[in-house]
Design an enzyme around this catalytic site. Structure first.
Site, short mmCIF file in Angstrom:
data_model
loop_
_atom_site.label_atom_id
_atom_site.label_comp_id
_atom_site.label_asym_id
_atom_site.label_seq_id
_atom_site.Cartn_x
_atom_site.Cartn_y
_atom_site.Cartn_z
N THR A 88 -10.76 2.30 -14.90
CA THR A 88 -9.77 3.28 -15.37
C THR A 88 -8.73 3.50 -14.29
O THR A 88 -9.06 3.69 -13.12
CB THR A 88 -10.49 4.59 -15.73
OG1 THR A 88 -11.46 4.28 -16.74
CG2 THR A 88 -9.52 5.63 -16.27
N CYS B 128 -6.81 1.20 12.47
CA CYS B 128 -8.21 0.83 12.26
C CYS B 128 -8.90 0.53 13.59
O CYS B 128 -10.11 0.53 13.67
CB CYS B 128 -8.32 -0.38 11.35
SG CYS B 128 -7.29 -0.26 9.90
N SER C 54 0.85 -1.19 0.00
CA SER C 54 0.00 0.00 0.00
C SER C 54 0.89 1.25 0.00
O SER C 54 1.76 1.39 0.85
CB SER C 54 -0.87 -0.03 1.27
OG SER C 54 -1.64 1.14 1.34
N1 PLP Z 1 -2.37 -4.68 6.10
C1 PLP Z 1 -1.65 -4.12 7.07
C2 PLP Z 1 -0.60 -4.93 7.78
C3 PLP Z 1 -1.87 -2.78 7.44
O1 PLP Z 1 -1.14 -2.24 8.42
C4 PLP Z 1 -2.87 -2.05 6.76
C5 PLP Z 1 -3.18 -0.65 7.16
O2 PLP Z 1 -3.10 -0.28 8.31
C6 PLP Z 1 -3.58 -2.68 5.73
C7 PLP Z 1 -3.31 -3.99 5.43
C8 PLP Z 1 -4.63 -1.94 4.96
O3 PLP Z 1 -4.02 -1.09 4.00
P1 PLP Z 1 -4.83 0.10 3.32
O4 PLP Z 1 -4.94 1.18 4.34
O5 PLP Z 1 -3.98 0.52 2.16
O6 PLP Z 1 -6.13 -0.46 2.87
#
Ligand code: PLP
Length: 372
Positions: free
Chosen positions: A234, A320, A196
């Site tokens: 796109t 999160c 990401s």
């Molecule tokens: N996987 C891990 C280990 C993460 O730390 C995160 C984000 O905190 C994600 C997946 C999710 O990524 P994104 O924010 O790009 O959806």
């Protein structure tokens, strides 16, 4: 403001920002159109794909652009399950990010069997633990490269080796690791890798999934022919270009950033050493600058808010989870006592942090935990 929550997100680099501007302004052609105005964005995407591939030792055609880590994880898990049918079983770990855990939960609701491997008290999923539950029916093993709450780096080469011995595909969520530690999909034996951009100083809302040639996955989005028909829609040209430039920049400075961040980490731990503080998983290899600390008798969330009042951003668990007060699943997975888990904060440093920041963070924490 002092920002010490780089595991949640990072600042967009200047170089990445500049690389994005043309695609947000005058060069707005749709990359799929055949006329000459669309040639430049099409080439920019091809260049970005090659740039990213070279950062992880992949081939350009193995890089598929997505909207970020969550989408890449969902695609890796659901795409593998759907292409193999209900006869395949999956293994993941109990301290994955919710993008993996909830994708697994969703497919287990559709009939797939998912088994969980648990990390040890040091935040490591060992080959021995994986060997105990893997069988020849296992079609996918998904174990993260670095844990987002603890920072622990998993023995991916060994885990992928054992997965391959059982004929399983090996996916790793590399969202916290890519751009911060060397990642080589060949050396590490990775078949699917999620990443990401916003975690490595790129823009938000863009990421990629590396899919090793020959790995069977059903398309994630049906529609047009973009991303070889596997992820229609796109393209986010500016985001894709910005991500590739940010990753290249971070890879170029990997060693420099690592030693700077590690020296800050050392300084912080030294300045906190007089306090009653526990560093979790301190014996395991971990991401530079990601510290999971506990102040027994204190509440991590209360510490976060009091640090916020003095202008310092830290976290209690994963981003999160920061609205929930319950103990995070990752801390539960390593069997921390309730008291230590509740008193846990996460500090994640970035290359732009300074020694002055560290002194302010340490002084702030001292003040917070010496006045209840
Ligand atoms: N996987 C891990 C280990 C993460 O730390 C995160 C984000 O905190 C994600 C997946 C999710 O990524 P994104 O924010 O790009 O959806």
């Amino acid at each position: 403001m002092i920002y010490a929550d780089h595991a949640a997100t990072t600042k967009l680099s200047e170089r990445a920002l500049h690389s994005m501007l043309p695609w947000l302004t005058n060069e707005y052609g749709n990359p799929s159109q055949p006329y000459s105005f669309s040639r430049k964005p099409r080439h920019a995407i091809a260049e970005a794909r090659a740039r990213i591939a070279s950062c992880i030792n992949a081939k350009p055609e193995e890089i598929y652009f997505t909207s970020g880590g969550t989408e890449s994880d969902n695609w890796a898990i659901k795409g593998t399950a759907y292409s193999h049918g209900l006869e395949m079983k999956l293994i993941t770990s109990s301290f994955e990010h919710h993008a993996v855990l909830n994708a697994c939960h969703a497919i287990s609701g559709q009939g797939w069997q998912v088994n969980y491997v648990h990390p040890n008290a040091n935040g490591i999923v060992t080959v021995q633990e994986l060997s105990r539950i893997i069988t020849h029916d296992t079609g996918l093993v998904s174990i993260m490269l670095a844990n987002n709450e603890l920072g622990t780096i998993q023995p991916v080469r060994e885990l992928s080796d054992i997965s391959h011995q059982y004929g399983s595909i090996f996916h790793t969520d590399g969202v916290q690791a890519v751009g911060h530690i060397p990642v080589d999909v060949e050396k590490m034996g990775i078949d699917l890798l999620s990443a990401s951009a916003h975690k490595f100083n790129g823009p938000k809302g863009v990421g990629f999934l590396y899919i090793r040639s020959g790995t069977n996955l059903v398309p994630h989005e049906n529609g047009g022919a973009q991303e070889l028909g596997f992820r229609a829609g796109t393209e986010n040209v500016a985001g894709i270009v910005g991500m590739s430039v940010a990753l290249e920049e971070n890879i170029e400075s990997l060693e420099k950033n690592r030693s700077h961040i590690l020296s800050l980490e050392k300084l912080l731990l030294k300045r906190l050493s007089g306090l009653n503080v526990v560093q979790h998983c301190s014996y395991a290899p971990h991401l530079p600058g990601l510290l999971s600390l506990s102040f027994p008798g204190f509440n991590g969330e209360a510490i976060l808010h009091r640090m916020d009042l003095i202008g310092i951003s830290i976290s209690t668990g994963s981003a999160c989870d920061s609205k929930r007060t319950e103990v995070s699943h990752a801390l539960r997975a390593i069997n921390l006592s309730e008291e230590l888990a509740k008193g846990t904060i996460r500090i994640s440093l970035g290359y732009e942090n300074t020694e002055e920041d560290i002194r302010a963070i340490a002084d702030g924490l001292k003040r917070v935990v010496t006045h209840k």
